[in-house]
Design a protein around this motif. Structure first.
Motif, PDB file in Angstrom:
ATOM      1  N   ILE A 121     -22.426 -53.426  31.104  1.00 14.40           N
ATOM      2  CA  ILE A 121     -21.508 -53.478  29.973  1.00 14.40           C
ATOM      3  C   ILE A 121     -20.645 -54.736  30.062  1.00 14.40           C
ATOM      4  O   ILE A 121     -20.101 -55.054  31.114  1.00 14.40           O
ATOM      5  CB  ILE A 121     -20.581 -52.242  29.975  1.00 14.40           C
ATOM      6  CG1 ILE A 121     -21.377 -50.951  30.140  1.00 14.40           C
ATOM      7  CG2 ILE A 121     -19.721 -52.207  28.715  1.00 14.40           C
ATOM      8  CD1 ILE A 121     -20.529 -49.761  30.551  1.00 14.40           C
ATOM      9  N   SER A 122     -20.472 -55.413  28.937  1.00 15.02           N
ATOM     10  CA  SER A 122     -19.553 -56.545  28.888  1.00 15.02           C
ATOM     11  C   SER A 122     -18.131 -56.045  29.120  1.00 15.02           C
ATOM     12  O   SER A 122     -17.703 -55.051  28.534  1.00 15.02           O
ATOM     13  CB  SER A 122     -19.627 -57.232  27.521  1.00 15.02           C
ATOM     14  OG  SER A 122     -18.518 -58.094  27.335  1.00 15.02           O
ATOM     15  N   SER A 123     -17.389 -56.752  29.951  1.00 12.25           N
ATOM     16  CA  SER A 123     -15.988 -56.390  30.200  1.00 12.25           C
ATOM     17  C   SER A 123     -15.148 -56.490  28.927  1.00 12.25           C
ATOM     18  O   SER A 123     -14.089 -55.870  28.832  1.00 12.25           O
ATOM     19  CB  SER A 123     -15.387 -57.280  31.289  1.00 12.25           C
ATOM     20  OG  SER A 123     -15.447 -58.651  30.907  1.00 12.25           O
ATOM     21  N   ARG A 130     -14.898 -47.607  28.522  1.00 11.58           N
ATOM     22  CA  ARG A 130     -14.135 -46.354  28.460  1.00 11.58           C
ATOM     23  C   ARG A 130     -15.065 -45.152  28.223  1.00 11.58           C
ATOM     24  O   ARG A 130     -14.949 -44.117  28.875  1.00 11.58           O
ATOM     25  CB  ARG A 130     -13.081 -46.467  27.355  1.00 11.58           C
ATOM     26  CG  ARG A 130     -11.955 -45.497  27.424  1.00 11.58           C
ATOM     27  CD  ARG A 130     -10.796 -45.834  26.471  1.00 11.58           C
ATOM     28  NE  ARG A 130     -11.170 -46.380  25.165  1.00 11.58           N
ATOM     29  CZ  ARG A 130     -11.035 -47.666  24.819  1.00 11.58           C
ATOM     30  NH1 ARG A 130     -10.520 -48.546  25.651  1.00 11.58           N
ATOM     31  NH2 ARG A 130     -11.402 -48.082  23.628  1.00 11.58           N
ATOM     32  N   PHE A 131     -16.005 -45.286  27.283  1.00 15.59           N
ATOM     33  CA  PHE A 131     -16.958 -44.212  26.978  1.00 15.59           C
ATOM     34  C   PHE A 131     -17.733 -43.805  28.226  1.00 15.59           C
ATOM     35  O   PHE A 131     -17.857 -42.622  28.534  1.00 15.59           O
ATOM     36  CB  PHE A 131     -17.935 -44.665  25.879  1.00 15.59           C
ATOM     37  CG  PHE A 131     -19.095 -43.733  25.679  1.00 15.59           C
ATOM     38  CD1 PHE A 131     -18.958 -42.585  24.910  1.00 15.59           C
ATOM     39  CD2 PHE A 131     -20.331 -43.997  26.259  1.00 15.59           C
ATOM     40  CE1 PHE A 131     -20.029 -41.720  24.733  1.00 15.59           C
ATOM     41  CE2 PHE A 131     -21.403 -43.142  26.088  1.00 15.59           C
ATOM     42  CZ  PHE A 131     -21.252 -41.992  25.315  1.00 15.59           C
ATOM     43  N   HIS A 132     -18.263 -44.771  28.935  1.00 14.31           N
ATOM     44  CA  HIS A 132     -19.055 -44.455  30.123  1.00 14.31           C
ATOM     45  C   HIS A 132     -18.198 -43.790  31.196  1.00 14.31           C
ATOM     46  O   HIS A 132     -18.611 -42.801  31.802  1.00 14.31           O
ATOM     47  CB  HIS A 132     -19.755 -45.709  30.653  1.00 14.31           C
ATOM     48  CG  HIS A 132     -20.932 -46.109  29.823  1.00 14.31           C
ATOM     49  ND1 HIS A 132     -20.795 -46.848  28.673  1.00 14.31           N
ATOM     50  CD2 HIS A 132     -22.250 -45.839  29.956  1.00 14.31           C
ATOM     51  CE1 HIS A 132     -21.993 -47.030  28.137  1.00 14.31           C
ATOM     52  NE2 HIS A 132     -22.893 -46.428  28.894  1.00 14.31           N
ATOM     53  N   LEU A 133     -17.004 -44.316  31.431  1.00 16.06           N
ATOM     54  CA  LEU A 133     -16.133 -43.737  32.460  1.00 16.06           C
ATOM     55  C   LEU A 133     -15.701 -42.315  32.099  1.00 16.06           C
ATOM     56  O   LEU A 133     -15.534 -41.477  32.989  1.00 16.06           O
ATOM     57  CB  LEU A 133     -14.917 -44.626  32.695  1.00 16.06           C
ATOM     58  CG  LEU A 133     -15.218 -46.015  33.280  1.00 16.06           C
ATOM     59  CD1 LEU A 133     -13.934 -46.826  33.421  1.00 16.06           C
ATOM     60  CD2 LEU A 133     -15.961 -45.925  34.604  1.00 16.06           C
ATOM     61  N   CYS A 159     -21.850 -49.772  35.756  1.00 13.63           N
ATOM     62  CA  CYS A 159     -21.410 -48.399  35.959  1.00 13.63           C
ATOM     63  C   CYS A 159     -22.647 -47.570  36.330  1.00 13.63           C
ATOM     64  O   CYS A 159     -23.765 -47.901  35.942  1.00 13.63           O
ATOM     65  CB  CYS A 159     -20.772 -47.843  34.683  1.00 13.63           C
ATOM     66  SG  CYS A 159     -19.212 -48.639  34.262  1.00 13.63           S
ATOM     67  N   GLN A 160     -22.408 -46.494  37.067  1.00 12.75           N
ATOM     68  CA  GLN A 160     -23.506 -45.662  37.535  1.00 12.75           C
ATOM     69  C   GLN A 160     -23.144 -44.187  37.375  1.00 12.75           C
ATOM     70  O   GLN A 160     -21.997 -43.785  37.608  1.00 12.75           O
ATOM     71  CB  GLN A 160     -23.768 -45.949  39.020  1.00 12.75           C
ATOM     72  CG  GLN A 160     -24.910 -45.158  39.627  1.00 12.75           C
ATOM     73  CD  GLN A 160     -25.140 -45.554  41.078  1.00 12.75           C
ATOM     74  OE1 GLN A 160     -24.227 -45.977  41.777  1.00 12.75           O
ATOM     75  NE2 GLN A 160     -26.374 -45.428  41.522  1.00 12.75           N
ATOM     76  N   ARG A 161     -24.140 -43.427  36.970  1.00 12.80           N
ATOM     77  CA  ARG A 161     -23.988 -41.967  36.925  1.00 12.80           C
ATOM     78  C   ARG A 161     -25.085 -41.366  37.781  1.00 12.80           C
ATOM     79  O   ARG A 161     -26.272 -41.592  37.538  1.00 12.80           O
ATOM     80  CB  ARG A 161     -24.094 -41.435  35.495  1.00 12.80           C
ATOM     81  CG  ARG A 161     -23.971 -39.921  35.432  1.00 12.80           C
ATOM     82  CD  ARG A 161     -23.781 -39.432  34.030  1.00 12.80           C
ATOM     83  NE  ARG A 161     -23.938 -37.982  33.964  1.00 12.80           N
ATOM     84  CZ  ARG A 161     -23.696 -37.287  32.892  1.00 12.80           C
ATOM     85  NH1 ARG A 161     -23.265 -37.861  31.777  1.00 12.80           N
ATOM     86  NH2 ARG A 161     -23.867 -35.969  32.910  1.00 12.80           N
TER      87      ARG A 161
END
Length: 163
Positions: A121-123, A130-133, A159-161
């Motif tokens: 994701i671009s910073s 925010r959506f991913h977190l 980010c990782q899930r």
């Protein structure tokens, strides 16, 4: 909003390009510096071959988003890890469509035996970060000033899930 998730097909190309190209032209969400041509529509199916990919349609049948999983790496050591892409039609964010696509793809990934989903994701795409977190992902790294668009440098946030 009621949506229906359907498998992504070649016939969805013009609609998903319309969604993607808005972000290519107006935001940091798409890494492309210019709109993709109609000939590139098949790329979305090609990169997700063997992995789930869906288009989200509203009550009128309008494509309001799409999402896909794809291999993180072609090397077999990474066969249990995939990367996710989700794009929503401009004006259709914040209505639960992204979450529905994500939950569907997570379920499919789990059924495939995958153990990890990565998101790049671009910073400068703070809404996506925010959506991913908020949906089970954790920031696990950044490549500083790795990208540049509209004359602005940005970090690539990974980010990782875990599944």
């Amino acid at each position: 909003m009621h949506i229906v998730l359907e498998p992504l097909t070649e016939g969805d190309g013009p609609e998903i390009l319309d969604i993607f190209n808005y972000y290519a032209e107006h935001s940091f969400a798409a890494y492309s510096l210019s709109p993709l041509s109609v000939e590139m529509a098949g790329m979305f199916l090609d990169v997700s071959n063997g992995y789930p990919s869906v288009v989200a349609r509203n009550e009128e049948g309008l494509a309001v988003g799409f999402g896909m999983l794809r291999p993180y790496s072609p090397m077999s050591a990474f066969c249990a890890t995939c990367e996710i892409t989700i794009f929503l039609k401009n004006g259709f964010t914040g209505q639960g469509t992204g979450k529905a696509i994500l939950e569907h793809l997570v379920e499919e990934a789990t059924e495939m035996g995958l153990s990890s989903i990565l998101a790049s994701i671009s910073s400068l795409n703070e809404g996506s970060v925010r959506f991913h977190l908020m949906n089970g992902f954790h920031e696990c790294g950044r490549f500083r000033d790795a990208g540049e668009k509209f004359g602005r440098k940005f970090d690539v946030v990974y980010c990782q899930r875990m599944l």
